[in-house]
Design a protein around this motif. Structure first.
Motif, PDB file in Angstrom:
ATOM      1  N   MET A 106      -6.920  -9.513   2.135  1.00 46.72           N
ATOM      2  CA  MET A 106      -5.475  -9.245   2.365  1.00 46.72           C
ATOM      3  C   MET A 106      -5.339  -8.478   3.330  1.00 46.72           C
ATOM      4  SD  MET A 106      -3.319 -11.636   1.041  1.00 46.72           S
ATOM      5  CE  MET A 106      -1.973 -10.837   1.519  1.00 46.72           C
ATOM      6  N   VAL A 107      -5.955  -8.500   4.551  1.00 49.58           N
ATOM      7  CA  VAL A 107      -5.940  -7.177   5.462  1.00 49.58           C
ATOM      8  C   VAL A 107      -4.683  -7.486   6.390  1.00 49.58           C
ATOM      9  CG1 VAL A 107      -7.100  -6.588   7.682  1.00 49.58           C
ATOM     10  CG2 VAL A 107      -8.348  -7.562   5.779  1.00 49.58           C
ATOM     11  N   GLU A 108      -4.127  -6.291   6.386  1.00 46.94           N
ATOM     12  CA  GLU A 108      -2.715  -6.339   7.024  1.00 46.94           C
ATOM     13  C   GLU A 108      -2.670  -4.905   7.713  1.00 46.94           C
ATOM     14  OE1 GLU A 108       0.416  -8.428   4.260  1.00 46.94           O
ATOM     15  OE2 GLU A 108      -0.725  -6.802   3.094  1.00 46.94           O
ATOM     16  N   ALA A 109      -2.062  -5.025   9.044  1.00 56.46           N
ATOM     17  CA  ALA A 109      -2.011  -3.756   9.532  1.00 56.46           C
ATOM     18  C   ALA A 109      -0.613  -2.853   9.178  1.00 56.46           C
ATOM     19  CB  ALA A 109      -1.330  -4.186  11.288  1.00 56.46           C
ATOM     20  N   LYS A 110      -0.465  -1.833   9.737  1.00 56.03           N
ATOM     21  CA  LYS A 110       0.576  -0.803   8.988  1.00 56.03           C
ATOM     22  C   LYS A 110       1.994  -1.386   9.110  1.00 56.03           C
ATOM     23  CE  LYS A 110       1.354   3.573   7.289  1.00 56.03           C
ATOM     24  NZ  LYS A 110       0.907   3.859   5.958  1.00 56.03           N
ATOM     25  N   GLU A 111       2.072  -1.916  10.660  1.00 59.72           N
ATOM     26  CA  GLU A 111       3.252  -2.636  11.026  1.00 59.72           C
ATOM     27  C   GLU A 111       3.783  -3.748   9.994  1.00 59.72           C
ATOM     28  OE1 GLU A 111       0.753  -2.399  13.261  1.00 59.72           O
ATOM     29  OE2 GLU A 111       1.363  -0.590  13.976  1.00 59.72           O
ATOM     30  N   GLU A 112       2.743  -4.614   9.681  1.00 64.44           N
ATOM     31  CA  GLU A 112       2.830  -5.685   8.696  1.00 64.44           C
ATOM     32  C   GLU A 112       3.316  -5.134   7.447  1.00 64.44           C
ATOM     33  OE1 GLU A 112       0.013  -9.282   9.970  1.00 64.44           O
ATOM     34  OE2 GLU A 112      -1.006  -7.539   9.604  1.00 64.44           O
ATOM     35  N   LEU A 113       2.818  -4.162   6.894  1.00 63.12           N
ATOM     36  CA  LEU A 113       3.203  -3.787   5.642  1.00 63.12           C
ATOM     37  C   LEU A 113       4.384  -3.119   5.726  1.00 63.12           C
ATOM     38  CD1 LEU A 113      -0.273  -1.636   4.978  1.00 63.12           C
ATOM     39  CD2 LEU A 113       0.554  -4.009   3.900  1.00 63.12           C
TER      40      LEU A 113
ATOM     41  N   GLU B 292       0.898  -1.156  -0.038  1.00 68.57           N
ATOM     42  CA  GLU B 292       0.140  -0.116   0.075  1.00 68.57           C
ATOM     43  C   GLU B 292       0.918   1.158  -0.005  1.00 68.57           C
ATOM     44  OE1 GLU B 292      -3.478   0.390   2.527  1.00 68.57           O
ATOM     45  OE2 GLU B 292      -3.474  -2.007   2.634  1.00 68.57           O
ATOM     46  N   CYS B 293       2.012   1.164  -0.573  1.00 66.13           N
ATOM     47  CA  CYS B 293       3.119   2.203  -0.659  1.00 66.13           C
ATOM     48  C   CYS B 293       3.582   2.571   0.663  1.00 66.13           C
ATOM     49  CB  CYS B 293       2.500   3.360  -1.318  1.00 66.13           C
ATOM     50  SG  CYS B 293       1.910   3.070  -3.061  1.00 66.13           S
ATOM     51  N   SER B 294       3.325   1.911   1.628  1.00 66.86           N
ATOM     52  CA  SER B 294       3.829   2.199   3.310  1.00 66.86           C
ATOM     53  C   SER B 294       5.374   2.308   3.377  1.00 66.86           C
ATOM     54  CB  SER B 294       3.405   1.067   4.053  1.00 66.86           C
ATOM     55  OG  SER B 294       2.158   0.994   4.388  1.00 66.86           O
ATOM     56  N   GLY B 295       5.765   3.298   3.866  1.00 70.25           N
ATOM     57  CA  GLY B 295       7.268   3.652   3.918  1.00 70.25           C
ATOM     58  C   GLY B 295       7.503   4.399   2.452  1.00 70.25           C
ATOM     59  N   PHE B 296       6.815   4.504   1.620  1.00 67.35           N
ATOM     60  CA  PHE B 296       7.149   5.337   0.473  1.00 67.35           C
ATOM     61  C   PHE B 296       6.289   6.521   0.169  1.00 67.35           C
ATOM     62  CE2 PHE B 296       8.439   1.259  -0.765  1.00 67.35           C
ATOM     63  CZ  PHE B 296       9.745   1.390  -1.201  1.00 67.35           C
ATOM     64  N   HIS B 297       5.067   6.512   0.475  1.00 63.61           N
ATOM     65  CA  HIS B 297       4.069   7.488   0.186  1.00 63.61           C
ATOM     66  C   HIS B 297       2.938   7.624   1.203  1.00 63.61           C
ATOM     67  CE1 HIS B 297       5.926   8.048  -3.815  1.00 63.61           C
ATOM     68  NE2 HIS B 297       5.684   6.771  -3.717  1.00 63.61           N
ATOM     69  N   GLU B 298       2.143   8.540   1.406  1.00 68.11           N
ATOM     70  CA  GLU B 298       1.309   8.663   2.620  1.00 68.11           C
ATOM     71  C   GLU B 298      -0.242   7.683   2.126  1.00 68.11           C
ATOM     72  OE1 GLU B 298       1.066  10.086   5.685  1.00 68.11           O
ATOM     73  OE2 GLU B 298       3.150  10.462   5.055  1.00 68.11           O
ATOM     74  N   GLU B 299      -0.365   7.425   0.798  1.00 66.41           N
ATOM     75  CA  GLU B 299      -1.330   6.726   0.146  1.00 66.41           C
ATOM     76  C   GLU B 299      -0.998   5.967  -0.917  1.00 66.41           C
ATOM     77  OE1 GLU B 299      -4.527   9.285  -1.394  1.00 66.41           O
ATOM     78  OE2 GLU B 299      -3.092  10.395  -2.475  1.00 66.41           O
ATOM     79  N   PRO B 300      -1.854   4.871  -1.157  1.00 68.75           N
ATOM     80  CA  PRO B 300      -1.477   3.910  -2.442  1.00 68.75           C
ATOM     81  C   PRO B 300      -1.540   4.756  -3.597  1.00 68.75           C
ATOM     82  CG  PRO B 300      -2.983   2.846  -0.935  1.00 68.75           C
ATOM     83  CD  PRO B 300      -2.979   4.344  -0.451  1.00 68.75           C
ATOM     84  N   GLN B 301      -0.353   4.990  -4.185  1.00 69.65           N
ATOM     85  CA  GLN B 301      -0.231   5.720  -5.793  1.00 69.65           C
ATOM     86  C   GLN B 301      -1.069   5.189  -6.550  1.00 69.65           C
ATOM     87  OE1 GLN B 301       1.635   8.784  -5.461  1.00 69.65           O
ATOM     88  NE2 GLN B 301       0.717   7.966  -3.358  1.00 69.65           N
TER      89      GLN B 301
END
Length: 119
Positions: free
Chosen positions: A98-105, A73-82
């Motif tokens: 495919m539900v994943e927490a922010k930490e998992e992403l 979901e672009c976590s660590g790169f952008h604020e939202e999925p590009q």
């Protein structure tokens, strides 16, 4: 949660170059774990280790698709999925399977790009 592309996709391709993990592919195109990542080998769910450059079967033959195992979901790169931000028909949506927490992403991002914590 990973993003998925619905069958409302018009195959414009706007999403593909936006993905920092190279998780988006044109329908019918094979994919691999190595593309856009630093992975050299990948252990599959059954415990088998494969070369990350091994071609994998397309997820869709008709529409652009997202490999959920590579989507952060672009976590660590952008604020939202590009992909969702640039999609003209809003077909890049959260994948309820495919539900994943922010930490998992963020952990998936670190794995994909082989980021090692500095001590």
């Amino acid at each position: 949660m990973a993003i998925m592309i619905t069958d409302e996709c018009i195959n414009c391709g706007a999403c593909e170059p936006e993905c920092p993990n190279t998780a988006i592919y044109e329908g019918g195109r094979e994919w691999n774990w190595a593309g856009g990542t630093k992975l050299e080998t990948v252990e599959l769910e059954d415990g088998t280790a494969i070369d990350a450059k091994t071609a994998q079967a397309p997820v869709s033959d008709e529409f652009y698709y997202i490999v959920s195992g590579k989507c952060t979901e672009c976590s660590g790169f952008h604020e939202e999925p590009q992909c969702a931000a640039v999609c003209p028909v809003d077909c890049c949506v959260p994948d309820p399977d495919m539900v994943e927490a922010k930490e998992e992403l963020l952990a998936k991002k670190a794995w994909l790009h082989q980021e090692v914590e500095q001590e």
